[in-house]
Design an enzyme around this catalytic site. Sequence first.
Site, short mmCIF file in Angstrom:
data_model
loop_
_atom_site.label_atom_id
_atom_site.label_comp_id
_atom_site.label_asym_id
_atom_site.label_seq_id
_atom_site.Cartn_x
_atom_site.Cartn_y
_atom_site.Cartn_z
N GLU A 61 -13.01 -88.56 -141.37
CA GLU A 61 -12.58 -89.92 -141.72
C GLU A 61 -11.95 -90.47 -140.45
OE1 GLU A 61 -11.11 -93.07 -142.28
OE2 GLU A 61 -9.38 -92.07 -143.14
N CYS A 105 -6.63 -97.84 -140.68
CA CYS A 105 -8.03 -97.88 -140.25
C CYS A 105 -8.86 -98.87 -141.06
CB CYS A 105 -8.65 -96.49 -140.30
SG CYS A 105 -8.39 -95.62 -141.84
#
Length: 282
Positions: A32, A66
Site C-alpha cells: 500500500e 496518501c
Amino acid sequence: PGVAMVSFTGSTAVGRRVAELATASVKRTHLELGGKAPFVVFDDADLDAAVHGAVAASLINGGQDCTAATRAYVQRPLYDAFVAGVAELFAAVRIGDPRNPHTDLGPLVSFAHRDRVAGFVERARSYATVVTGGPASDKGHDGFDLTRGAYHAPTLITGAAQDSEVVQGEVFGPVLVVLPFDGDDEGLRLANDTPYGLAASAWTGNVHRSLRATREIAAGCVWVNDHIPIISEMPHGGYKASGYGKDMSQYSLDEYTQVKHVMFDTTAVARKDWHRTVFGDR
C-alpha cells in the site's frame, strides 16, 4: 526463510525495494504505497460543496495522507471561482496548538518533513503561482509559538504545468495544486496522468459523467461529490505505482490467505473415465 509474506505501507520507493527483496525467495507481498489523488470538478458541480470538499480533503492529517486531494482539475467555467473560494478558506484556517479544539491545522510530523514540503513550494515559485500559503508565521491563531512545531500553512498553487514536480510528485503536506481543463476527455486524461492510482474524486450533478469518471479513473477508490471518507466495509488499495492488494473489508483477508484445493474420490473405482487419455480404448 521463516516469513511467508511481507505487507508494507509507505512510499513507492521503499515498496519497490521490498518487492525486489521478496522476489528472491518468491515471497508474497502486499504493498500500500503512495498517492497523488486527483479532485476532478466538472462545470455542473455544486461549487460551494466542491470548494469545501477540496479544503477538507487536502488538509486532512495536515495533508499527510496518501488519499488526500492533491491535484484539483476544474473545468474552465468554474475555475476562477473555485480558486478564489479555496484561497479564501485556506486563508481562514486556524493554525495553532493541536490541543486547542479551535485549532484547524496542527504541525507536520517532523521538521525534516516540513522542510521537504516547503522545498516543493519554494521550487514551484519559479514556474507557478503560490496564491496563498507557504511557511507558517511565528504565532498561531491562539498565540501559540509555532516555532515549537513543524508547521506549514495551507498552500494553494496555480499555473503549474502538468509535468511539473509539484503536480507529479508526492508532496505529502497541506498543498493543493489547481489546474483548468476544457472537455471531459481532457479532465479524465489529466486525472490519470501520474504514476499513482490510489484514490480520486469526481464532482458533478450528472449521473452519466459520474459513471464515466468512476469507470475511467484508474484508482482503487473513486468518490463522487465527496473525497476522503473511507469505511471499513469497503476495500482500500491502489493501482499502478500505488501498489497492489487491499486493506480493510473482507477483501483484505484474501491477501493473507493461501488457497488450497483438496479433492477426494469416494467411488473406490479403479479405472476412472479420464484414464482413457493414457490407456486409450483398453
